[in-house]
Design a protein around this motif. Structure first.
Motif, PDB file in Angstrom:
ATOM      1  N   SER A   8       0.812  -1.208   0.000  1.00 58.52           N
ATOM      2  CA  SER A   8       0.000   0.000   0.000  1.00 58.52           C
ATOM      3  C   SER A   8       0.850   1.266   0.000  1.00 58.52           C
ATOM      4  CB  SER A   8      -0.915   0.005   1.228  1.00 58.52           C
ATOM      5  OG  SER A   8      -0.149  -0.070   2.420  1.00 58.52           O
ATOM      6  N   SER A 283      -4.645   6.923   7.110  1.00 55.52           N
ATOM      7  CA  SER A 283      -5.334   5.701   7.530  1.00 55.52           C
ATOM      8  C   SER A 283      -5.810   4.869   6.339  1.00 55.52           C
ATOM      9  CB  SER A 283      -6.527   6.058   8.425  1.00 55.52           C
ATOM     10  OG  SER A 283      -7.429   6.915   7.747  1.00 55.52           O
ATOM     11  N   ASN A 287      -3.617  -1.144   7.251  1.00 58.20           N
ATOM     12  CA  ASN A 287      -4.609  -2.084   7.780  1.00 58.20           C
ATOM     13  C   ASN A 287      -4.311  -2.301   9.263  1.00 58.20           C
ATOM     14  OD1 ASN A 287      -6.243  -4.266   8.434  1.00 58.20           O
ATOM     15  ND2 ASN A 287      -5.806  -5.396   6.545  1.00 58.20           N
ATOM     16  N   ASP A 288      -5.268  -1.978  10.117  1.00 59.24           N
ATOM     17  CA  ASP A 288      -5.059  -2.142  11.556  1.00 59.24           C
ATOM     18  C   ASP A 288      -4.982  -3.607  11.974  1.00 59.24           C
ATOM     19  OD1 ASP A 288      -5.220   0.606  11.765  1.00 59.24           O
ATOM     20  OD2 ASP A 288      -7.346   0.603  12.331  1.00 59.24           O
ATOM     21  N   SER A 289      -5.604  -4.488  11.219  1.00 57.23           N
ATOM     22  CA  SER A 289      -5.717  -5.890  11.623  1.00 57.23           C
ATOM     23  C   SER A 289      -4.501  -6.717  11.249  1.00 57.23           C
ATOM     24  CB  SER A 289      -6.970  -6.522  10.998  1.00 57.23           C
ATOM     25  OG  SER A 289      -8.133  -5.837  11.407  1.00 57.23           O
ATOM     26  N   GLU A 290      -3.902  -6.426  10.105  1.00 57.10           N
ATOM     27  CA  GLU A 290      -2.766  -7.227   9.653  1.00 57.10           C
ATOM     28  C   GLU A 290      -1.971  -6.453   8.614  1.00 57.10           C
ATOM     29  OE1 GLU A 290      -3.940 -10.175   6.252  1.00 57.10           O
ATOM     30  OE2 GLU A 290      -5.561 -10.274   7.759  1.00 57.10           O
ATOM     31  N   GLY A 291      -0.711  -6.828   8.501  1.00 57.27           N
ATOM     32  CA  GLY A 291       0.138  -6.202   7.505  1.00 57.27           C
ATOM     33  C   GLY A 291       1.598  -6.552   7.721  1.00 57.27           C
ATOM     34  N   LYS A 363      -0.154  -9.653  12.883  1.00 60.17           N
ATOM     35  CA  LYS A 363      -1.495 -10.219  12.725  1.00 60.17           C
ATOM     36  C   LYS A 363      -1.739 -11.084  13.954  1.00 60.17           C
ATOM     37  CE  LYS A 363      -4.388 -13.111   9.733  1.00 60.17           C
ATOM     38  NZ  LYS A 363      -4.434 -13.989   8.533  1.00 60.17           N
ATOM     39  N   SER A 389      -5.353   0.078  16.231  1.00 56.81           N
ATOM     40  CA  SER A 389      -6.438   0.825  15.596  1.00 56.81           C
ATOM     41  C   SER A 389      -5.939   2.192  15.147  1.00 56.81           C
ATOM     42  CB  SER A 389      -7.618   0.999  16.563  1.00 56.81           C
ATOM     43  OG  SER A 389      -7.227   1.778  17.681  1.00 56.81           O
ATOM     44  N   ASN A 417      -0.589  -4.133   3.237  1.00 60.88           N
ATOM     45  CA  ASN A 417      -1.799  -4.058   4.055  1.00 60.88           C
ATOM     46  C   ASN A 417      -2.479  -5.408   4.230  1.00 60.88           C
ATOM     47  OD1 ASN A 417      -2.891  -4.403   1.540  1.00 60.88           O
ATOM     48  ND2 ASN A 417      -3.850  -2.380   1.427  1.00 60.88           N
ATOM     49  N   GLN A 418      -1.723  -6.474   4.075  1.00 62.55           N
ATOM     50  CA  GLN A 418      -2.212  -7.809   4.408  1.00 62.55           C
ATOM     51  C   GLN A 418      -1.020  -8.662   4.807  1.00 62.55           C
ATOM     52  OE1 GLN A 418      -3.784  -8.845   0.367  1.00 62.55           O
ATOM     53  NE2 GLN A 418      -2.475 -10.629   0.540  1.00 62.55           N
TER      54      GLN A 418
END
Length: 430
Positions: A8, A283, A287-291, A363, A389, A417-418
């Motif tokens: 990203s 933002s 990605n807040d969840s994984e990256g 992650k 977050s 972003n993953q």
């Protein structure tokens, strides 16, 4: 398939202007960094291999020289604040010669800046062999007042003339002696006595020779560094017929444990402020969840600092961040979610004095660290795994702060972003 297909944000040093370093991705400018050097000019090696001045606050895209050959791709040069204590980097004024004469701005050779600002040092006529050299003055004069238990580096660019060797030696320090010999025909460090030598090939016969020394708790802290002709490693008694000479340029005396880029001086000491490069992304890019946070870099090894960071955060001083940390103990650590609360750490003692490709994956239940194609073990400091977050900016420091900056040569920086597969992480870091 490109290794950046899932990226990203990608910064590969290429485009820049004053106070701005452009990223390749995203194309809308969100990924660009703000660069600041507190109004200081600085030097870099340009694409032709010459030392040139970069204007105030302009990012330095510096080209490495390997065996005197300039490389094709630049790196982003991020350096700490340093002061050149020598009054004239060209040695054209404010020097003291010992059995030698000086010709400033010689037309015999071109300097590493591709101009006629080098200084030629020639022996004076003596009937016997003996010592011959030059002292660069500081604001204190011939003798400089040093600080106890502090690392210093003295450096100068040297081009051989009659002699193959140059000796750096300390003088006038009662109770302490140090010296290093350099072979400026082969680019080798010779005998080291209470000091450490570095030598870099700048091409066209020029070598940058540097000596690191520390006076410790010695009672006498007033003295000087001499640059002396030498016929061989360990022998500084040379013929003095008036026909022997060598060339000098780019003298620097700085407090620190390694030599930094030349700080030009012309009558007074000069300070180059630290490089600050922060604030890339929004933002939308993270990605807040994984990256994955990825960097290719050559860190500067300095025993004085405690830690340096690259971080992805929400820009506040809280514990909401992912960071790669380089410690002065040689450890590489990865943090996610904070320092003292629930955080994940990767602690490994690595050889940091090399080109490193580092990928830190975050992650839940899938934190990983890969360096140069190898996966390293994960250690947890306890607590629950962090919930991130609002990640919104990427910085060469921790959470956009003013301290603990990442000082290094940076060849590329990217955020994915993953999460990636192990094979993708191996490919990315190999």
């Amino acid at each position: 398939m490109s290794k950046y297909d899932h990226a990203s944000l990608v910064m590969i040093p290429s485009g820049f202007k004053a106070e701005k370093l452009y990223s390749v991705l995203p194309e809308n400018g969100n990924g660009d960094f703000t660069h600041d050097r507190n109004g200081s000019t600085a030097t870099r090696v340009n694409k032709d291999g010459y030392v040139e001045t970069a204007s105030a606050d302009v990012p330095r895209l510096d080209y490495s020289l390997i065996n005197g050959v300039v490389q094709d791709c630049p790196h982003l040069l991020l350096e700490p604040q340093r002061t050149n204590l020598y009054k004239y980097h060209t040695l054209r004024l404010e020097t003291t010669q010992s059995n030698a004469t000086k010709t400033a701005n010689t037309t015999d050779v071109l300097s590493p800046a591709n101009d006629n600002t080098a200084t030629k040092l020639t022996t004076t006529v003596k009937s016997t062999e003996g010592k011959s050299g030059v002292i660069a003055k500081t604001a204190d004069g011939n003798n400089h007042n040093f600080t106890a238990n502090t690392d210093y580096v003295s450096s100068v660019f040297v081009k051989k003339g009659t002699f193959d060797f140059i000796q750096f030696t300390l003088e006038n320090f009662s109770g302490f002696a140090a010296s290093v010999y350099f072979d400026v025909s082969t680019g080798a460090v010779g005998t080291e006595t209470n000091a450490t030598g570095f030598i870099e090939n700048y091409g066209n016969g020029w070598y940058r020779c540097s000596m690191k020394f520390n006076l410790g708790s010695n009672a006498d802290l007033s003295g000087r560094v001499l640059f002396r002709f030498a016929e061989s490693d360990g022998d500084n008694n040379v013929p003095r017929t008036g026909a022997e000479s060598m060339y000098f340029w780019g003298a620097q005396l700085e407090e620190g444990s390694y030599p930094t880029s030349l700080i030009q001086t012309d009558g007074t000491s000069e300070t180059r402020s630290a490089d600050v490069c922060n604030g890339a992304g929004t933002s939308a890019e993270f990605n807040d969840s994984e990256g994955v946070l990825y960097v290719e870099t050559e860190p500067f090894i300095d025993g004085d600092f405690q830690s340096q960071y690259i971080s992805l955060s929400d820009g506040t001083s809280g514990d909401n961040f992912v960071a790669i940390q380089h410690r002065n103990t040689g450890q590489l650590r990865i943090y996610a979610g904070g320092f003292d609360t629930a955080n994940i750490q990767f602690l490994e003692n690595l050889d940091m004095a090399q080109n490193l490709k580092i990928a830190a994956q975050y992650k839940e239940n899938d934190y990983k660290l890969f360096v140069n194609g190898t996966q390293y073990s994960l250690y947890s400091s306890g607590g629950n795994q962090p919930s991130l977050s609002g990640l919104s900016q990427l910085d060469f420091t921790v959470r956009g702060g003013s301290n603990q900056k990442w000082f290094a040569k940076v060849k590329q920086l990217a955020v994915f972003n993953q999460a990636l597969t192990d094979s993708e992480l191996v490919a990315l870091t190999t």
